[in-house]
Design a protein around this motif. Structure first.
Motif, PDB file in Angstrom:
ATOM      1  N   ARG A 163      15.110  18.805 -12.595  1.00 11.85           N
ATOM      2  CA  ARG A 163      14.546  17.885 -11.600  1.00 11.85           C
ATOM      3  C   ARG A 163      14.371  16.515 -12.245  1.00 11.85           C
ATOM      4  NH1 ARG A 163      12.080  21.484  -7.486  1.00 11.85           N
ATOM      5  NH2 ARG A 163      12.117  23.561  -8.409  1.00 11.85           N
ATOM      6  N   ILE A 164      14.549  15.481 -11.426  1.00 12.61           N
ATOM      7  CA  ILE A 164      14.410  14.109 -11.929  1.00 12.61           C
ATOM      8  C   ILE A 164      13.580  13.299 -10.944  1.00 12.61           C
ATOM      9  CG2 ILE A 164      15.621  11.962 -12.497  1.00 12.61           C
ATOM     10  CD1 ILE A 164      17.979  13.625 -13.433  1.00 12.61           C
ATOM     11  N   LEU A 165      12.612  12.578 -11.497  1.00  8.06           N
ATOM     12  CA  LEU A 165      11.844  11.619 -10.711  1.00  8.06           C
ATOM     13  C   LEU A 165      12.322  10.218 -11.068  1.00  8.06           C
ATOM     14  CD1 LEU A 165       9.551  10.715  -8.835  1.00  8.06           C
ATOM     15  CD2 LEU A 165       8.000  10.833 -10.799  1.00  8.06           C
ATOM     16  N   LEU A 166      12.824   9.503 -10.060  1.00  4.94           N
ATOM     17  CA  LEU A 166      13.187   8.100 -10.220  1.00  4.94           C
ATOM     18  C   LEU A 166      12.178   7.272  -9.435  1.00  4.94           C
ATOM     19  CD1 LEU A 166      14.855   5.708 -11.050  1.00  4.94           C
ATOM     20  CD2 LEU A 166      16.555   6.299  -9.321  1.00  4.94           C
ATOM     21  N   ASP A 167      11.056   6.990 -10.094  1.00  5.95           N
ATOM     22  CA  ASP A 167      10.040   6.109  -9.518  1.00  5.95           C
ATOM     23  C   ASP A 167      10.424   4.699  -9.958  1.00  5.95           C
ATOM     24  OD1 ASP A 167       7.558   5.623  -8.112  1.00  5.95           O
ATOM     25  OD2 ASP A 167       6.667   5.204 -10.055  1.00  5.95           O
ATOM     26  N   ALA A 168      11.285   4.084  -9.167  1.00  4.28           N
ATOM     27  CA  ALA A 168      12.050   2.927  -9.613  1.00  4.28           C
ATOM     28  C   ALA A 168      11.225   1.648  -9.719  1.00  4.28           C
ATOM     29  CB  ALA A 168      13.218   2.702  -8.649  1.00  4.28           C
ATOM     30  N   PRO A 169      11.603   0.757 -10.649  1.00  2.00           N
ATOM     31  CA  PRO A 169      11.031  -0.587 -10.642  1.00  2.00           C
ATOM     32  C   PRO A 169      11.276  -1.233  -9.284  1.00  2.00           C
ATOM     33  CG  PRO A 169      12.357  -0.216 -12.612  1.00  2.00           C
ATOM     34  CD  PRO A 169      12.618   0.939 -11.702  1.00  2.00           C
ATOM     35  N   CYS A 170      10.282  -1.911  -8.745  1.00  3.60           N
ATOM     36  CA  CYS A 170      10.406  -2.452  -7.391  1.00  3.60           C
ATOM     37  C   CYS A 170       9.570  -3.721  -7.263  1.00  3.60           C
ATOM     38  CB  CYS A 170       9.975  -1.414  -6.352  1.00  3.60           C
ATOM     39  SG  CYS A 170       8.203  -1.034  -6.393  1.00  3.60           S
ATOM     40  N   SER A 171       9.625  -4.331  -6.094  1.00  2.00           N
ATOM     41  CA  SER A 171       8.883  -5.572  -5.855  1.00  2.00           C
ATOM     42  C   SER A 171       7.379  -5.350  -5.765  1.00  2.00           C
ATOM     43  CB  SER A 171       9.388  -6.246  -4.575  1.00  2.00           C
ATOM     44  OG  SER A 171       9.272  -5.373  -3.466  1.00  2.00           O
ATOM     45  N   GLY A 172       6.941  -4.100  -5.624  1.00  2.00           N
ATOM     46  CA  GLY A 172       5.514  -3.783  -5.659  1.00  2.00           C
ATOM     47  C   GLY A 172       4.717  -4.329  -4.487  1.00  2.00           C
ATOM     48  N   MET A 173       5.359  -4.556  -3.362  1.00  2.61           N
ATOM     49  CA  MET A 173       4.656  -5.140  -2.221  1.00  2.61           C
ATOM     50  C   MET A 173       3.675  -4.186  -1.553  1.00  2.61           C
ATOM     51  SD  MET A 173       7.407  -7.557  -0.287  1.00  2.61           S
ATOM     52  CE  MET A 173       7.939  -9.098  -1.033  1.00  2.61           C
ATOM     53  N   GLY A 174       3.696  -2.930  -1.958  1.00  2.40           N
ATOM     54  CA  GLY A 174       2.739  -1.990  -1.399  1.00  2.40           C
ATOM     55  C   GLY A 174       1.428  -1.935  -2.163  1.00  2.40           C
ATOM     56  N   GLN A 175       1.382  -2.556  -3.339  1.00  4.87           N
ATOM     57  CA  GLN A 175       0.169  -2.515  -4.145  1.00  4.87           C
ATOM     58  C   GLN A 175      -0.961  -3.276  -3.453  1.00  4.87           C
ATOM     59  OE1 GLN A 175      -0.400  -0.723  -6.649  1.00  4.87           O
ATOM     60  NE2 GLN A 175       1.576  -0.179  -7.507  1.00  4.87           N
ATOM     61  N   ARG A 176      -2.099  -2.647  -3.351  1.00  4.73           N
ATOM     62  CA  ARG A 176      -3.262  -3.277  -2.741  1.00  4.73           C
ATOM     63  C   ARG A 176      -4.533  -2.669  -3.327  1.00  4.73           C
ATOM     64  NH1 ARG A 176      -4.866   0.022   1.855  1.00  4.73           N
ATOM     65  NH2 ARG A 176      -5.767  -1.763   2.888  1.00  4.73           N
ATOM     66  N   PRO A 177      -5.639  -3.433  -3.413  1.00  2.00           N
ATOM     67  CA  PRO A 177      -5.699  -4.838  -3.008  1.00  2.00           C
ATOM     68  C   PRO A 177      -4.953  -5.726  -3.984  1.00  2.00           C
ATOM     69  CG  PRO A 177      -7.740  -4.206  -4.058  1.00  2.00           C
ATOM     70  CD  PRO A 177      -6.926  -2.952  -3.936  1.00  2.00           C
ATOM     71  N   ASN A 178      -4.438  -6.841  -3.461  1.00  2.00           N
ATOM     72  CA  ASN A 178      -3.725  -7.805  -4.283  1.00  2.00           C
ATOM     73  C   ASN A 178      -4.245  -9.190  -3.928  1.00  2.00           C
ATOM     74  OD1 ASN A 178      -1.865  -9.425  -5.668  1.00  2.00           O
ATOM     75  ND2 ASN A 178      -0.246  -7.914  -5.415  1.00  2.00           N
ATOM     76  N   MET A 179      -4.854  -9.871  -4.876  1.00  2.00           N
ATOM     77  CA  MET A 179      -5.503 -11.149  -4.602  1.00  2.00           C
ATOM     78  C   MET A 179      -4.539 -12.324  -4.584  1.00  2.00           C
ATOM     79  SD  MET A 179      -8.624 -10.240  -4.211  1.00  2.00           S
ATOM     80  CE  MET A 179      -9.447 -11.820  -4.174  1.00  2.00           C
ATOM     81  N   ALA A 180      -3.292 -12.134  -5.030  1.00  2.00           N
ATOM     82  CA  ALA A 180      -2.353 -13.250  -5.085  1.00  2.00           C
ATOM     83  C   ALA A 180      -0.950 -12.784  -4.726  1.00  2.00           C
ATOM     84  CB  ALA A 180      -2.338 -13.866  -6.484  1.00  2.00           C
ATOM     85  N   CYS A 181      -0.333 -13.397  -3.744  1.00  2.00           N
ATOM     86  CA  CYS A 181       1.039 -13.100  -3.348  1.00  2.00           C
ATOM     87  C   CYS A 181       1.953 -14.113  -4.029  1.00  2.00           C
ATOM     88  CB  CYS A 181       1.195 -13.166  -1.830  1.00  2.00           C
ATOM     89  SG  CYS A 181       0.190 -11.937  -0.969  1.00  2.00           S
ATOM     90  N   THR A 182       2.586 -13.718  -5.126  1.00  2.00           N
ATOM     91  CA  THR A 182       3.371 -14.654  -5.932  1.00  2.00           C
ATOM     92  C   THR A 182       4.864 -14.349  -5.900  1.00  2.00           C
ATOM     93  OG1 THR A 182       3.020 -13.259  -7.894  1.00  2.00           O
ATOM     94  CG2 THR A 182       1.431 -15.035  -7.505  1.00  2.00           C
TER      95      THR A 182
END
Length: 377
Positions: free
Chosen positions: A220-239
């Motif tokens: 089995r393989i998990l590919l938890d891929a590098p991504c833009s991370g737009m789901g991370q919250r709370p996020n105080m700065a949208c950069t």
């Protein structure tokens, strides 16, 4: 799960922290000294102060006041004076402000049973159950840092088998090793290695379980891929910039063929991201299915999130086999503790799904051996 506190009295004495520090405070952390950007000139140790986050990064380090855009985070008690905070002494890296009235009741789990508990977001825990690792199997976590999912995999396997964790940043790999040691998990082997190069392309003899690996080496393989991370919250700065956001899809498509070729026939590949864009999620699934005939999309268990988003050409059945956590699609109403005491389990799951990070999960079965032809050509 956060519960907002209203009517907190703001203090005359103020401190301003950076956006990253502010996000940590919203998640339940205290304010550590390096995160403090500004403090009132009269602030001393033991003062009750109001803490704000500079979400645009405009406040100058060491300022005595700041009138720019800032978000109120709550009140706390300073452990240091202004003079001590900005003295420049390297030893001052501990807690600078102990939060006593944060605007969200999100308790910190730092140092709470550290050898027994590992804090994770709901989708991060779900994705490992979707992978469903079994004792005795050989599992690859292709982009593993900081190791939350890696250690969860090993725990679900009862620490029986082998869990290979890769990440190309050395200090993050050390964090994986530390977490494995702290939790007493001996089945984890972590390596500082670029996941895009994890497939062995020649006939060199195996080097005792170190990367790169021969084709079809993993159950089995998990590919938890590098991504833009737009789901991370709370996020105080949208950069994010458009260039940054669009840079992740090509990287994900470099990692995917490696994962497919390293997987045994009959094995499971789980692809996940902590972002909400169509390009990094459903479009990647559609591309993978057309690029690798050996893959079949599979239903997931448990299925707590919603179905996939339309727009990538996937069928309704395929969308139902995906799992998307996207709190922005269903606004969370005000909830109090009294309401939760009488809630059913299904209601709690629904509420948690609305109040978690954005996340995406797809599960594939490799039903036959990969063609010898390089799928990237």
């Amino acid at each position: 799960m956060n519960f907002s506190r209203k009517n907190i009295k703001r203090q005359q004495c103020e401190a301003v922290v950076g956006a990253q520090c502010g996000s940590a405070v919203l998640r339940g952390a205290h304010v550590y000294t390096p995160g403090i950007v500004s403090a009132s000139s009269f602030m001393k140790a033991g003062d009750v102060i109001s803490v704000y986050s500079d979400i645009k990064g405009k406040c100058k380090k060491g300022a005595r006041e700041f009138d720019g855009t800032k978000i109120f985070l709550g009140n706390g008690i300073s452990t240091l004076s202004r003079k001590e905070i900005f003295s420049g002494l390297p030893r001052l890296r501990g807690i600078g402000i102990r939060m006593t009235e944060p605007i969200y009741l999100s308790p910190s789990f730092d140092n709470v049973l550290p050898s027994y508990l590992f804090l994770q977001n709901l989708p991060s825990a779900v994705v490992t159950h979707v992978l469903n690792p079994q004792p005795g199997e050989k599992i690859l976590d292709l982009c593993a840092a900081p190791g939350g999912k890696t250690t969860h995999i090993a725990a679900l396997m009862h620490d029986q088998g082998e869990v290979i964790a890769l990440d190309k940043i050395a200090n993050k790999v050390e964090k994986i090793k530390q977490n494995a040691l702290l939790l007493g998990l001996n089945s984890i082997k972590a390596f500082c290695f670029d996941g895009t190069k994890a497939l062995k392309l020649d006939e060199i003899e195996d080097t005792e379980g170190t990367p790169p690996f021969s084709p079809e080496s993993f159950d089995r393989i998990l590919l938890d891929a590098p991504c833009s991370g737009m789901g991370q919250r709370p996020n105080m700065a949208c950069t994010w910039t458009l260039k940054e956001v669009t840079s992740y899809q090509p990287l994900q498509r470099k990692l995917f063929p490696v994962a497919v070729q390293l997987l045994k026939p009959g094995g499971t590949l789980v692809y996940s991201t902590c972002t909400v864009t169509l390009e990094e999620n459903e479009e990647q699934v559609a591309w993978a299915l057309s690029t690798f005939p050996c893959l079949q999309l599979q239903p997931q268990e448990p299925q707590i999130g919603g179905e996939g988003m339309m727009g990538a050409g996937l069928s309704g059945e395929q969308l139902r086999q995906l799992q998307r956590f996207d709190p922005s699609t269903t606004p969370l109403r005000d909830t109090d503790l009294e309401t939760l005491r009488d809630a059913r389990a299904e209601d709690m799951i629904r509420l948690a799904n609305k109040d978690c990070i954005g996340f995406f999960i797809a599960k594939f079965l490799k039903w036959k051996s990969t063609s010898e032809k390089d799928p990237q050509k």
